[in-house]
Every structure is written in C-alpha cells, then in structure tokens.
Design an enzyme around this catalytic site. Structure first.
Site, PDB file in Angstrom:
ATOM      1  N   HIS A 124       0.814  -1.223   0.000  1.00  0.00           N
ATOM      2  CA  HIS A 124       0.000   0.000   0.000  1.00  0.00           C
ATOM      3  C   HIS A 124       0.847   1.272   0.000  1.00  0.00           C
ATOM      4  O   HIS A 124       0.420   2.307  -0.524  1.00  0.00           O
ATOM      5  CB  HIS A 124      -0.925   0.013   1.219  1.00  0.00           C
ATOM      6  CG  HIS A 124      -1.977  -1.044   1.185  1.00  0.00           C
ATOM      7  ND1 HIS A 124      -2.730  -1.392   2.281  1.00  0.00           N
ATOM      8  CD2 HIS A 124      -2.410  -1.862   0.182  1.00  0.00           C
ATOM      9  CE1 HIS A 124      -3.571  -2.359   1.968  1.00  0.00           C
ATOM     10  NE2 HIS A 124      -3.391  -2.665   0.702  1.00  0.00           N
ATOM     11  N   HIS A 362      -3.914  -9.069   5.364  1.00  0.00           N
ATOM     12  CA  HIS A 362      -3.770  -8.710   3.947  1.00  0.00           C
ATOM     13  C   HIS A 362      -2.384  -8.161   3.632  1.00  0.00           C
ATOM     14  O   HIS A 362      -2.073  -7.882   2.477  1.00  0.00           O
ATOM     15  CB  HIS A 362      -4.852  -7.716   3.520  1.00  0.00           C
ATOM     16  CG  HIS A 362      -4.909  -6.460   4.351  1.00  0.00           C
ATOM     17  ND1 HIS A 362      -3.893  -5.528   4.375  1.00  0.00           N
ATOM     18  CD2 HIS A 362      -5.865  -5.993   5.189  1.00  0.00           C
ATOM     19  CE1 HIS A 362      -4.223  -4.529   5.170  1.00  0.00           C
ATOM     20  NE2 HIS A 362      -5.409  -4.782   5.695  1.00  0.00           N
ATOM     21  N   HIS A 363      -1.547  -8.006   4.646  1.00  0.00           N
ATOM     22  CA  HIS A 363      -0.135  -7.631   4.473  1.00  0.00           C
ATOM     23  C   HIS A 363       0.037  -6.306   3.721  1.00  0.00           C
ATOM     24  O   HIS A 363       1.002  -6.134   2.967  1.00  0.00           O
ATOM     25  CB  HIS A 363       0.635  -8.749   3.767  1.00  0.00           C
ATOM     26  CG  HIS A 363       0.425 -10.097   4.386  1.00  0.00           C
ATOM     27  ND1 HIS A 363       0.922 -10.419   5.626  1.00  0.00           N
ATOM     28  CD2 HIS A 363      -0.286 -11.182   3.966  1.00  0.00           C
ATOM     29  CE1 HIS A 363       0.544 -11.658   5.935  1.00  0.00           C
ATOM     30  NE2 HIS A 363      -0.189 -12.131   4.955  1.00  0.00           N
ATOM     31  N   CYS A 364      -0.881  -5.376   3.954  1.00  0.00           N
ATOM     32  CA  CYS A 364      -0.839  -4.080   3.252  1.00  0.00           C
ATOM     33  C   CYS A 364      -0.756  -4.285   1.746  1.00  0.00           C
ATOM     34  O   CYS A 364      -0.017  -3.581   1.049  1.00  0.00           O
ATOM     35  CB  CYS A 364       0.317  -3.222   3.744  1.00  0.00           C
ATOM     36  SG  CYS A 364       0.144  -2.690   5.453  1.00  0.00           S
ATOM     37  N   ALA A 365      -1.512  -5.282   1.264  1.00  0.00           N
ATOM     38  CA  ALA A 365      -1.522  -5.584  -0.172  1.00  0.00           C
ATOM     39  C   ALA A 365      -2.911  -6.074  -0.564  1.00  0.00           C
ATOM     40  O   ALA A 365      -3.072  -7.167  -1.112  1.00  0.00           O
ATOM     41  CB  ALA A 365      -0.455  -6.621  -0.504  1.00  0.00           C
TER      42      ALA A 365
END
Length: 406
Positions: A124, A362-365
């Site tokens: 992100h 979501h692992h900043c994705a």
C-alpha cells in the site's frame, strides 16, 4: 555451506526467549527484523556517552554527532553503490520516502493528463501516495498485471506506456509473494521510454546486494528496521540531478539557507533540504551498525544461505496436503500460504501458542488479495538467523492444526 548460523543466532538476544512456554521461532522478519547486539549497543552508546543535537552545534558533542551521522550517510551510499553521499536522504522509513517523492517530484513535474504505472503486487505504501497524487492532480494510474504464478506479465509493460506516461513505481521483491522482479531489465525498458523509475527495495536490501547505479533507477527506497536496524529510520536514494530540481516537501529547521519575514525562505541543497527538523540521530547510528553487521557477514553468503533455507522450506511445506502456497518457485524472503479453508488469523493464533511468530492478514496488499480472491494469507518470512529447525517447527505446527481443525 559454511554460514556461521550458530554465531549469528547468538548475536540476536531476543531469539533466546520463550513464548507461551516454547522456544521462540521468529518467522516475521519481513514485517520487522530482530536486532543484533551490535545495533542495540550502538544506540545505547550514543544515548549514554555521546548524545547531542546535530546541526549548527559548535560544541564537541554536537560536532561528534554530526560527523558520525554524515559518516553513516556515506556508508549507506557505499552499501547501495550510489555515486555520492549527497544522493542519500534520511527519512522515517520506506513509506515516508515514497510520500516524499510523490509530493516533491510528483507535484513539481506531473500534471493533469499524465500517467503513472504501478504494479498489482505493490505494498500500500507504493499505491496510496500515488492515488492521492492522482486524485489531486488529475493524473491517471495504470496497473501492471500479474501472471497466475505471481510474477509480472513482462510483455504487458510496453502496452502501458505512451506519450503521457511519466513514472513507474515498482517493488524489487514482493512483500507477500517474495517475487524477485527483474529490476535492471524493467528499468532499462522504462528509461528507454523516458520514464522516471522508483524502486521499492524494502524487501530486497537484506537479502541481496544492491547497486543502484547498475540498476539505473532514479529513486530507491528502504527501511532500516527490516535490515536488522532500528525502527523510525529509512533511506531515500535519488539521482543528484533530480534531487537538485525537486522542491522540499516539509519545511522547518535544518533544511533552509535563509529565512526572512520579508524576503521569504531559501532552501539548502539536496539532500539536506529534504531533512526538516531534528533527525533520528540514534536511529541513524543504529542503521550504520546494522549495515556493518550484514556487510561483515557478506550479502552474497547471506543470500546463498537464505536461498538454501527457502528451497528446504518450500519442499517441506508442499508436503502438507491442505496447504495452498502463493507465488513463484524462485523467491526471496517470504512464503505466503493458507491452510485449507481456515482463516489466516486462526492459523496464526494457533501457531503463536506453539511459540511460532508469523504474520497474518492482507499484508498491506489488498489488491494482491483481490487478485487471489482471498481475504487474507499467512506469511512466514525467513531471515539470516532462521534455521531448518525453525522450518520443521512451522511444518509440525501446521500439521498439528490440520489434525485439530480438520
């Protein structure tokens, strides 16, 4: 392979602790790596024996701190093979570095009708700043798609570039899939079309040697805390010719030449014009110690050791029938997976009870989660201090969860 793993593990104090009554298995270094004693000692020494504010100090403590800080700037330049220390900007981390480029370069050089290319695998931090810029300026964002194996569709780049395209922002290593993008070739193709290229190296610099001049990129960004250094310190590399044309993003002390209530303000040269206010001096010292640490071990031996461990981990995990692995076979640093239909949070919670630390969510994705049509994934990440025993503990833990939950 003669990598000194026992000595390395002994250098990281936290690895000796227990969690939930079990010896810790730390597989979350892609989020933030543990710190060797040398880094801890360096920060402690600065605070205890040499602390002073930098910039404009004439007393000895301040002069020493300034000298040490600028020595680390040179050290970082050498570490990533920049042409000059004046191409190195100290920032809080990768996120701030990208925001700086978006708000300084982007707002100065881009205009309505221009286009930017990002990829479907970005963190992100390499999406949101460009979206904010696009919304404000009327710039178009184009998305470079992925293949089913989680790699960039290399042939798709040319179709995304036209006369309006100004910039490409791309990760060197995916923080979720571990995909290692062919950055040198990508940059060459983009530069041939006249694009400026920013490379997110947050998941690369700890796993492989980096040479920004060989890569040919205009900007390169990374964080110290993933490189076994302190939190709150990161690096923006920018080609000198570009930095000197860019206006400052933040105003304040240390980034000025003159300030007048009637004549306005003139700014310092780059890189200092981008370093407003008091820096994280202790963090800078710690980053220098972290670079010393990995340099002494050698990034090539680190890369070879980690690749061997990665191949072992993928082979062992692939034996768990209900486990889905995401990403290509050849990768660096991270392994994303889901266990059956169980939510990643549940799997991560069970593993935590077994003393195993992984990352879930979501692992900043989020765009990558949408690509795979899942709400979340588990992510185990490997670092220079991990072992086959760590992998075996992870596999045993997942097999235990598989039996318990069905």
């Amino acid at each position: 392979m003669n990598f000194p793993i026992e000595r390395v593990r002994a250098d990281f104090p936290l690895l000796s602790r227990q969690v939930n009554g079990q010896p810790l298995v730390y597989l979350d270094s892609a989020a933030s790596a543990q710190k060797p004693q040398a880094v801890i000692d360096k920060e402690l020494h600065f605070y205890r024996d040499g602390y002073a504010a930098v910039h404009r100090g004439i007393h000895s403590l301040s002069a020493e701190a300034i000298q040490q800080m600028e020595a680390v700037r040179t050290q970082v330049a050498d570490f990533i093979h920049a042409a000059s220390a004046e191409e190195i900007i100290f920032v809080r981390g990768t996120t701030e570095a990208i925001n700086l480029v978006a708000n300084s370069y982007g707002r100065h050089f881009l205009a309505a009708g221009d286009s930017i290319i990002i990829t479907e695998m970005e963190h992100h931090a390499n999406i949101v700043p460009w979206q904010m810029l696009a919304q404000d300026l009327g710039v178009e964002i184009r998305v470079w798609p992925l293949t089913a194996t989680g790699e960039l569709e290399i042939t798709a780049l040319a179709a995304l570039i036209d006369d309006t395209t100004r910039l490409l922002a791309v990760t060197q290593v995916s923080n979720v899939l571990g995909t290692v993008n062919p950055i040198k070739d990508i940059v060459a193709q983009a530069k041939a079309a006249g694009l400026v290229v920013l490379v997110d190296g947050a998941q690369a610099v700890m796993h492989q040697p980096v040479d920004v001049q060989a890569l040919g990129c205009d900007f390169y960004v990374f964080s110290g805390h993933k490189l076994y250094g302190p939190s709150g310190i990161g690096i923006l590399y920018g080609k000198s010719a570009l930095l000197q044309q860019m206006p400052p993003w933040e105003g304040g002390g240390a980034m000025i030449k003159t300030v007048s209530l009637t004549q306005g303000t003139t700014f310092a040269d780059a890189p200092w014009r981008f370093e407003a206010g008091s820096p994280n001096t202790a963090g800078i010292m710690g980053l220098g110690a972290a670079i010393d640490y990995v340099t002494e071990l050698g990034l090539l031996p680190i890369q070879q050791y980690e690749q061997s461990l990665m191949h072992y981990a993928l082979a062992q995990l692939s034996q768990i029938k209900s486990l889905t692995l995401y990403g290509p076979t050849e990768r660096a640093g991270v392994i994303a997976f889901n266990l059956g239909q169980h939510h990643a949070y549940d799997v991560g919670s069970f593993l935590d009870q077994y003393g195993i630390a992984i990352r879930t969510g979501h692992h900043c994705a989020m765009p990558l989660m949408a690509f795979y049509q899942v709400p979340s994934m588990c992510r185990a990440s490997l670092a220079l201090y991990n072992t086959r025993e760590d992998v075996d503990r992870l596999v045993a833990g997942l097999q235990r969860i598989e039996k318990l939950l069905g």
